[in-house]
Design a protein around this motif. Structure first.
Motif, PDB file in Angstrom:
ATOM      1  N   THR A 186      -6.333   0.073  -3.988  1.00 49.77           N
ATOM      2  CA  THR A 186      -7.663  -0.544  -4.006  1.00 49.77           C
ATOM      3  C   THR A 186      -7.559  -2.063  -4.115  1.00 49.77           C
ATOM      4  O   THR A 186      -8.325  -2.798  -3.494  1.00 49.77           O
ATOM      5  CB  THR A 186      -8.485   0.001  -5.192  1.00 49.77           C
ATOM      6  N   LEU A 207     -16.431  -0.612  -0.866  1.00 50.62           N
ATOM      7  CA  LEU A 207     -15.287  -0.541  -1.768  1.00 50.62           C
ATOM      8  C   LEU A 207     -15.747  -0.347  -3.215  1.00 50.62           C
ATOM      9  O   LEU A 207     -15.236   0.514  -3.936  1.00 50.62           O
ATOM     10  CB  LEU A 207     -14.448  -1.821  -1.653  1.00 50.62           C
ATOM     11  N   THR A 227      -7.575  -7.457   1.469  1.00 46.81           N
ATOM     12  CA  THR A 227      -7.834  -7.346   2.903  1.00 46.81           C
ATOM     13  C   THR A 227      -9.276  -7.708   3.234  1.00 46.81           C
ATOM     14  O   THR A 227      -9.540  -8.451   4.187  1.00 46.81           O
ATOM     15  CB  THR A 227      -7.533  -5.913   3.374  1.00 46.81           C
ATOM     16  N   PHE A 239      -8.242   1.870   2.996  1.00 49.24           N
ATOM     17  CA  PHE A 239      -7.419   0.679   3.243  1.00 49.24           C
ATOM     18  C   PHE A 239      -7.069   0.565   4.722  1.00 49.24           C
ATOM     19  O   PHE A 239      -7.111  -0.533   5.298  1.00 49.24           O
ATOM     20  CB  PHE A 239      -6.129   0.729   2.417  1.00 49.24           C
ATOM     21  N   SER A 275       0.833  -1.210   0.000  1.00 42.18           N
ATOM     22  CA  SER A 275       0.000   0.000   0.000  1.00 42.18           C
ATOM     23  C   SER A 275       0.863   1.255   0.000  1.00 42.18           C
ATOM     24  O   SER A 275       0.555   2.235  -0.695  1.00 42.18           O
ATOM     25  CB  SER A 275      -0.946  -0.011   1.208  1.00 42.18           C
ATOM     26  N   CYS A 328     -10.007  -0.854   6.654  1.00 37.49           N
ATOM     27  CA  CYS A 328     -10.195  -2.291   6.379  1.00 37.49           C
ATOM     28  C   CYS A 328      -9.076  -3.120   6.997  1.00 37.49           C
ATOM     29  O   CYS A 328      -9.317  -4.193   7.561  1.00 37.49           O
ATOM     30  CB  CYS A 328     -10.261  -2.535   4.871  1.00 37.49           C
ATOM     31  N   PHE A 329      -7.861  -2.629   6.890  1.00 42.83           N
ATOM     32  CA  PHE A 329      -6.698  -3.340   7.434  1.00 42.83           C
ATOM     33  C   PHE A 329      -6.793  -3.447   8.955  1.00 42.83           C
ATOM     34  O   PHE A 329      -6.518  -4.501   9.529  1.00 42.83           O
ATOM     35  CB  PHE A 329      -5.417  -2.613   7.025  1.00 42.83           C
ATOM     36  N   THR A 341      -6.630  -3.381  -0.813  1.00 38.79           N
ATOM     37  CA  THR A 341      -7.821  -3.269   0.033  1.00 38.79           C
ATOM     38  C   THR A 341      -8.774  -4.427  -0.225  1.00 38.79           C
ATOM     39  O   THR A 341      -9.354  -5.006   0.696  1.00 38.79           O
ATOM     40  CB  THR A 341      -8.543  -1.933  -0.214  1.00 38.79           C
ATOM     41  N   LYS A 342      -8.926  -4.782  -1.499  1.00 40.22           N
ATOM     42  CA  LYS A 342      -9.801  -5.905  -1.858  1.00 40.22           C
ATOM     43  C   LYS A 342      -9.276  -7.203  -1.251  1.00 40.22           C
ATOM     44  O   LYS A 342     -10.058  -8.016  -0.737  1.00 40.22           O
ATOM     45  CB  LYS A 342      -9.898  -6.030  -3.378  1.00 40.22           C
TER      46      LYS A 342
END
Length: 330
Positions: free
Chosen positions: A35, A247, A41, A179, A22, A182-183, A38-39
């Protein structure tokens, strides 16, 4: 000095890799790759949810897409009502409208999925083996066809979310900020599962997977233990579904489909059943195949299938077991 195992070191490397990727994408000014991470994750979180039921409880659920989709549709429905200022429902004399507050959306998503999982689990856990698999699949397909026949929220065309929902004063439209949310949730969920795994509840759940009669003989009802784990598993997967909807800013009946259940299962099997960070590696490999090998050939699933078959036949502990130098036995 800490005496870390190879698996713990590998877990740390996985976390570091997500952060480095990231940061590198930010440095290169490539928001698409943020992104993409993020997906990974979010999908990993869905896998962690299934892994609680499958890895610890031995419940091979092929219907976790139902909870993933519930999380997504709760997000879409609440956001659409908030945007249009439409009445959602009335309760105890109060008019309830939608919301774009992520905390409320997550709360609704996990509560509704918990109710659905309690109902599905109540009937499904009275069976075992292939019957359990088929009943969970049947419930998910029922919800899938219901969503298609629900024109108020797009039917088979799905439902667009025209704005990213809000989390305090953070700019959630910023890829790195989203991100980070979400992380952080992924790490929190993994920590929760690790605590459950090492608790008395976790020991009882694993005992129920190995021998229900022996667990019942010491005065613990296997059904209640497994149902509780199934509900918690569903809540985690629903949270992932809510994040996935935010997202993409779109939800569709495809989130309920058996293909989605199969993909979540693949994350777990690839990474390693029962391994805390197994779904993270599994989701990462899946996205790697989909976006990079998929750009070369439309038959990329064939290569993923070969890898999955190899793992199932020769690496019972998944990728994590291989890299940690361990062989996992049932």
């Amino acid at each position: 000095m800490l005496n870390l195992t190879r698996e713990q070191l590998l877990n740390g490397a996985v976390v570091s890799t997500l952060l480095v990727l990231s940061a590198l994408a930010l440095f290169l000014d490539e928001p698409f790759y943020i992104t993409l991470v993020t997906k990974v994750t979010i999908l990993a979180m869905a896998g962690v949810g299934l892994n609680l039921a499958l890895g610890l409880g031995g419940m091979v659920s092929f219907g976790h897409a139902a909870f993933f989709g519930i999380g997504g549709y709760v997000t879409g429905i609440l956001a659409s009502h908030a945007l249009n200022e439409e009445l959602l429902f009335t309760a105890f004399g109060f008019a309830v409208f939608g919301t774009t507050n992520m905390l409320f959306i997550w709360l609704f998503a996990v509560l509704i999925s918990a109710l659905a999982a309690a109902l599905i689990g109540y009937f499904s856990l009275r069976t075992q083996g292939v019957y359990f698999i088929m009943i969970t699949l049947a419930f998910a397909q029922m919800i899938y066809y219901f969503s298609i026949a629900w024109p108020a929220y797009g039917g088979e065309d799905g439902l667009s979310i025209y704005q990213r929902n809000q989390f305090f004063s953070i700019n959630t439209l910023d890829p790195l900020s989203f991100f980070a949310i979400c992380f952080s949730l992924l790490l929190a969920v993994i920590f929760l599962v690790s605590r459950l795994k090492n608790s008395h509840f976790g020991n009882a759940l694993q005992a129920a997977r190995q021998n229900e009669q022996r667990l019942a003989a010491v005065g613990i009802r296997p059904f209640g233990i497994k149902l509780t784990a199934f509900v918690i598993s569903a809540m985690i997967t629903a949270l992932a579904g809510a994040l996935f909807a935010d997202l993409n800013r779109f939800v569709s009946p495809g989130m309920f489909s058996w293909h989605t259940s199969g993909e979540i299962m693949i994350f777990v099997l690839l990474g390693g059943v029962g391994r805390l960070f197994g779904p993270v590696i599994g989701a990462g490999l899946f996205i790697l195949f989909e976006y990079y090998l998929g750009g070369v050939t439309e038959h990329w699933m064939l290569f993923l299938g070969v890898m999955l078959l190899t793992v199932v036949l020769f690496a019972r502990g998944g990728i994590v077991g291989v890299l940690a130098g361990e062989v996992k036995h049932d």
